[in-house]
Design a protein around this motif. Structure first.
Motif, PDB file in Angstrom:
ATOM      1  N   LEU A 123      -5.588  69.731   8.697  1.00  0.00           N
ATOM      2  CA  LEU A 123      -5.563  71.048   9.329  1.00  0.00           C
ATOM      3  C   LEU A 123      -5.281  70.972  10.822  1.00  0.00           C
ATOM      4  N   SER A 128       0.136  73.560   8.783  1.00  0.00           N
ATOM      5  CA  SER A 128      -0.927  73.290   7.813  1.00  0.00           C
ATOM      6  C   SER A 128      -1.638  74.593   7.477  1.00  0.00           C
ATOM      7  N   SER A 130      -4.982  76.189   4.528  1.00  0.00           N
ATOM      8  CA  SER A 130      -6.017  75.902   3.538  1.00  0.00           C
ATOM      9  C   SER A 130      -6.138  77.100   2.607  1.00  0.00           C
ATOM     10  N   ALA A 476      -6.483  71.739   1.137  1.00  0.00           N
ATOM     11  CA  ALA A 476      -5.858  71.686   2.463  1.00  0.00           C
ATOM     12  C   ALA A 476      -4.464  71.081   2.318  1.00  0.00           C
TER      13      ALA A 476
END
Length: 501
Positions: A123, A128, A130, A476
């Protein structure tokens, strides 16, 4: 013995250290930039200084008012691409590209190693996100969903039933593309080496009906010269062919010429619609322009007709590794002045007539096919324009047209009977043997394709971390990408929808 052994150890370590430093320098990107800068400097010198391979190029350059004659002679700046330092630079650059290709291949052939990563480390990366899924089999189906999107697995970790890590990629492998165009550069350099060793070029002037013999391979190539120096002997006679000019023809076209006032003020008025004179196009006797030349060539070998083709400027003849190009033409005329014959008068070159002052010149005769402006086709009557220049100071002498001489017809010019008896047409050909051309074409085309794919086509690598230890499945994801056509936002939305279930 102990002293000698102790003194040898630092020397060996120093040699090993120097060798490692030299290798790292030769395969670095900084060295590539240095080579590119040196090549740019030499190309700049080749642009500023006129290039020539003639032996007296330095004298001609000095007579024409060229500057830095001494520097140009000492550094061979008038033939810089055949200088010793340019050849040395090319050899070092070839070694550099070869070592880079070997070094890169050694890295690529090994399977990439990936370190373990955590959810927090993913992250922190630039691209990125999640997602949370409530489906119990979401973690187990991650790879299946990514495979349906075109991804392929690179690495999979499953430490326990609750923690899974997955690395997948999609797209063209950009590292192999980079290595491929390095290989193409090496292939192009090999083509240049072949051309340097074996290529040759020569010229041939053929009159209509004339046949000449030429060698298929030249004994004056760099390879043959080096071979003679090493062996001290000459080679056996090489293969020969005969080439004949069966026909030569010229095609003309008509183009209207813009007519405008010669006085600048009247010309300005004509542009703005004022004054009595206007701008207009007009077809005149000088509105004929050459459209193309054609040479019908016959190739004989051992007395037998092997090949026959009519070539033009952009359509050469290829045979036995030779390529024949149409590069020009030549005319010779036979002229009778009064009762005296003047044979072999080259068109466009001054000549004198006995008992007449000044110089004369026959312009290039016009004969062939005319494609008229109205779409019709006509055959031109062979005619040559006779010009005269009086015997005066060189700056004041100008050529003036005194007569148009049709073939086999008598005309009076300057109170003298003149007859154009014959016109002999010749074709100027260039023929070249270059075994490096196929390699150069292939390497250059392939290098451009690989570089375009490397720059534009997208490549993605996705790292996934799935954790179901808390009862919910938290996934993630980080994305790496290469290529101008890569769309990370679109891929991120697709991955979110797929991983949520």
């Amino acid at each position: 013995m102990a002293t000698r052994q102790t003194s040898d150890v630092p020397v060996n370590r120093k040699q090993s250290h120097n060798q490692g430093w030299l290798y790292r320098t030769m395969v670095s990107i900084e060295t590539s930039l240095v080579f590119f800068g040196l090549f740019a400097l030499i190309f700049l010198m080749g642009t500023v200084f006129p290039q020539s391979s003639e032996p007296d190029r330095l004298e001609k350059y000095g007579d024409a008012g060229g500057r830095l004659v001494g520097l140009a002679g000492s550094l061979n700046l008038l033939n810089v691409f055949h200088s010793w330092y340019f050849g040395l630079l090319v050899l070092l650059f070839t070694l550099h590209v070869l070592l880079c290709s070997i070094h890169r291949f050694d890295i690529l052939r090994k399977r990439p190693k990936f370190r373990l990563f955590t959810r927090e480390s993913l992250l922190r990366r630039e691209i990125s996100f999640s997602v949370t899924s409530s489906l119990p089999d979401a973690a187990a189906n991650i790879e299946k969903k990514l495979r349906s999107m075109g991804f392929r697995r690179l690495k999979y970790y499953s430490e326990d039933a609750h923690l899974k890590r997955l690395i997948v990629e999609k797209g063209l492998p950009f590292r192999w593309l980079s290595w491929a165009y390095h290989l193409c550069i090496l292939t192009a350099l090999a083509g240049f080496a072949l051309s340097y060793c074996f290529a040759f070029e020569d010229y041939l002037v053929l009159a209509v009906g004339e046949r000449k013999a030429i060698r298929v391979r030249s004994p004056e190539t760099n390879y043959q010269i080096l071979k003679k120096l090493l062996r001290g002997s000459t080679d056996a006679p090489s293969r020969q062919i005969e080439i004949e000019l069966a026909r030569f023809r010229t095609e003309y076209t008509q183009r209207p010429v813009l007519q405008y006032p010669h006085h600048s003020f009247r010309r300005l008025l004509a542009v703005w619609g004022g004054g009595d004179e206007t701008l207009h196009y007009q077809l005149t006797d000088d509105s004929l322009f050459v459209r193309d030349w054609f040479s019908l060539l016959n190739i004989y070998e051992e007395g037998r007709l092997i090949r026959k083709k009519e070539i033009e400027v952009n359509d050469p003849l290829r045979y036995a590794g030779l390529t024949f190009y149409q590069i020009g033409y030549d005319y010779e005329c036979s002229l009778t002045v009064a009762d005296e014959l003047i044979p072999n008068v080259p068109a466009g070159e001054p000549f004198t007539i006995p008992q007449m002052e000044g110089e004369f010149r026959l312009n290039t005769p016009r004969l062939g096919t005319l494609f008229r402006y109205d779409g019709k086709i006509a055959v031109l009557s062979p005619t040559a324009e006779l010009q005269y220049r009086p015997p005066a100071l060189p700056r004041k002498r100008k050529w003036t047209t005194v007569a148009d001489l049709p073939l086999a017809q008598t005309r009076e010019a300057m109170h003298t009977r003149m007859t154009l008896n014959s016109i002999r047409q010749s074709s100027v050909l260039s023929y070249r043997y270059d075994p490096g051309v196929p390699l150069l074409w292939f390497a250059a085309t392939a290098a451009l394709i690989f570089m375009a794919l490397r720059i534009y086509m997208p490549w993605y690598q996705v790292h996934c971390h799935a954790d179901s230890s808390t009862g919910r499945i938290i996934i993630a994801v980080s994305i790496r990408l290469v290529g101008l056509f890569a769309r990370p936002e679109r891929l991120r939305e697709k991955l979110k929808d797929a991983l949520r279930g």
